[in-house]
Scaffold this motif. Structure first.
Motif, PDB file in Angstrom:
ATOM      1  N   TYR A 287      37.279  35.611  34.536  1.00 11.19           N
ATOM      2  CA  TYR A 287      37.657  36.402  35.716  1.00 11.19           C
ATOM      3  C   TYR A 287      36.509  36.462  36.715  1.00 11.19           C
ATOM      4  O   TYR A 287      36.704  36.248  37.923  1.00 11.19           O
ATOM      5  CB  TYR A 287      38.056  37.812  35.288  1.00 11.19           C
ATOM      6  CG  TYR A 287      38.573  38.661  36.427  1.00 11.19           C
ATOM      7  CD1 TYR A 287      39.934  38.681  36.734  1.00 11.19           C
ATOM      8  CD2 TYR A 287      37.716  39.435  37.210  1.00 11.19           C
ATOM      9  CE1 TYR A 287      40.416  39.446  37.782  1.00 11.19           C
ATOM     10  CE2 TYR A 287      38.185  40.191  38.261  1.00 11.19           C
ATOM     11  CZ  TYR A 287      39.541  40.192  38.541  1.00 11.19           C
ATOM     12  OH  TYR A 287      40.007  40.946  39.587  1.00 11.19           O
TER      13      TYR A 287
ATOM     14  N   ILE B 202      45.099  37.752  41.502  1.00  9.21           N
ATOM     15  CA  ILE B 202      44.797  39.076  42.060  1.00  9.21           C
ATOM     16  C   ILE B 202      44.099  38.950  43.407  1.00  9.21           C
ATOM     17  O   ILE B 202      44.295  39.772  44.309  1.00  9.21           O
ATOM     18  CB  ILE B 202      43.941  39.883  41.060  1.00  9.21           C
ATOM     19  CG1 ILE B 202      44.752  40.159  39.797  1.00  9.21           C
ATOM     20  CG2 ILE B 202      43.453  41.188  41.671  1.00  9.21           C
ATOM     21  CD1 ILE B 202      43.958  40.805  38.679  1.00  9.21           C
TER      22      ILE B 202
ATOM     23  N   ALA C  23      43.956  34.831  36.411  1.00 10.37           N
ATOM     24  CA  ALA C  23      44.160  36.213  36.843  1.00 10.37           C
ATOM     25  C   ALA C  23      43.351  36.529  38.093  1.00 10.37           C
ATOM     26  O   ALA C  23      43.832  37.211  39.012  1.00 10.37           O
ATOM     27  CB  ALA C  23      43.787  37.171  35.709  1.00 10.37           C
ATOM     28  N   SER C  24      42.107  36.032  38.150  1.00 16.42           N
ATOM     29  CA  SER C  24      41.278  36.297  39.333  1.00 16.42           C
ATOM     30  C   SER C  24      41.866  35.647  40.582  1.00 16.42           C
ATOM     31  O   SER C  24      41.823  36.228  41.671  1.00 16.42           O
ATOM     32  CB  SER C  24      39.855  35.798  39.083  1.00 16.42           C
ATOM     33  OG  SER C  24      39.823  34.379  38.993  1.00 16.42           O
TER      34      SER C  24
ATOM     35  N   LEU D  81      42.828  32.140  31.188  1.00 15.65           N
ATOM     36  CA  LEU D  81      43.676  33.237  31.674  1.00 15.65           C
ATOM     37  C   LEU D  81      42.903  34.132  32.639  1.00 15.65           C
ATOM     38  O   LEU D  81      43.465  34.628  33.626  1.00 15.65           O
ATOM     39  CB  LEU D  81      44.204  34.056  30.495  1.00 15.65           C
ATOM     40  CG  LEU D  81      45.233  33.375  29.598  1.00 15.65           C
ATOM     41  CD1 LEU D  81      45.589  34.258  28.414  1.00 15.65           C
ATOM     42  CD2 LEU D  81      46.494  33.027  30.389  1.00 15.65           C
TER      43      LEU D  81
END
Length: 245
Positions: free
Chosen positions: A69, A200, A196-197, A192
């Motif tokens: 992330y 978002i 996700a980063s 993942l």
């Protein structure tokens, strides 16, 4: 001649006797083991359940998730960060925002083995979560480049400490027949985290100040890692080494 025949007869008889005894013992042991396994006494010893370590492994993989992330969190947000913090157009400053965490990760990685051996795997995870929470909070609330770089450096130390301990912990708590499968979870978690980063951070170019939300979000899995590790199992290998000392 008679003596030689008698010797061969005795040797053949003794071999038959040894083979019969061995088969009998194996049969008894096999029946006993089967009987024990049916009652559940030996089943968990010979074939430990793959389900028992799974929750602990998923908690440990949060450190790898955070690694991915924080690697990707500045991809979509760097432009808006530079505009808000006043270093837009400075390639040096933008490069430092991206790479400072890697400098911190180098330091965390160097000390990860010493920390995990000295404090244990669980405490090492909790220790790596602490600078991630502090660094993410500093990056989310900063009003200048210096605060962003310091926050990224703190995050980097946790990034360097967590994944090596995660790989070690997963290999030590996993049953042998699923160790390779569980070992891949750390890499999956990193991927993942990267995805996700990016997901978002997608609204960062259209929503003013969204990049601060992206940093605040990363504090949630870090806090979960520190909290849930308190209820996770310690590595049996580390406990054995501690007992020897």
């Amino acid at each position: 001649m008679i003596g030689a025949m008698r010797g061969r007869h005795i040797e053949t008889f003794s071999m038959y006797k040894r083979a019969s005894s061995k088969d009998h013992i194996n049969g008894v042991d096999r029946d006993g083991i089967l009987g024990q396994s049916q009652s559940g006494v030996w089943k968990d010893v010979a074939y430990p359940s793959w389900k028992r370590p799974l929750p602990h492994i998923l908690v440990a993989c949060l450190s790898s998730f955070l690694f991915g992330y924080h690697l990707g969190v500045v991809n979509d947000t760097l432009e808006s960060i530079s505009l808000d913090l006043g270093f837009s157009g400075s390639t040096m400053a933008e490069g430092l925002v991206v790479s400072t965490c890697l400098g911190g990760a180098f330091i965390g990685c160097v000390f990860s083995g010493w920390i995990s051996d000295g404090l244990g795997r669980r405490r090492a995870f909790q220790l790596c979560a602490l600078p991630m929470i502090i660094g993410a909070s500093m990056s989310a609330t900063t009003s200048g480049l210096e605060g962003m770089l310091l926050g990224r450096f703190f995050v980097g130390t946790g990034m360097g400490l967590g994944p090596p301990v995660a790989a070690l912990y997963v290999s030590e708590v996993s049953p042998a027949f699923v160790r390779g499968t569980y070992g891949s979870f750390t890499q999956i978690a990193t991927c993942l985290g990267l995805m996700a980063s990016l997901f978002i951070g997608a609204p960062a170019k259209n929503v003013h100040g969204w990049w601060r939300v992206c940093f605040w979000v990363s504090a949630i899995p870090a806090a979960l890692l520190a909290l849930l590790m308190e209820f996770s199992a310690e590595s049996p290998t580390w406990l054995y080494k501690l007992e020897l000392c």
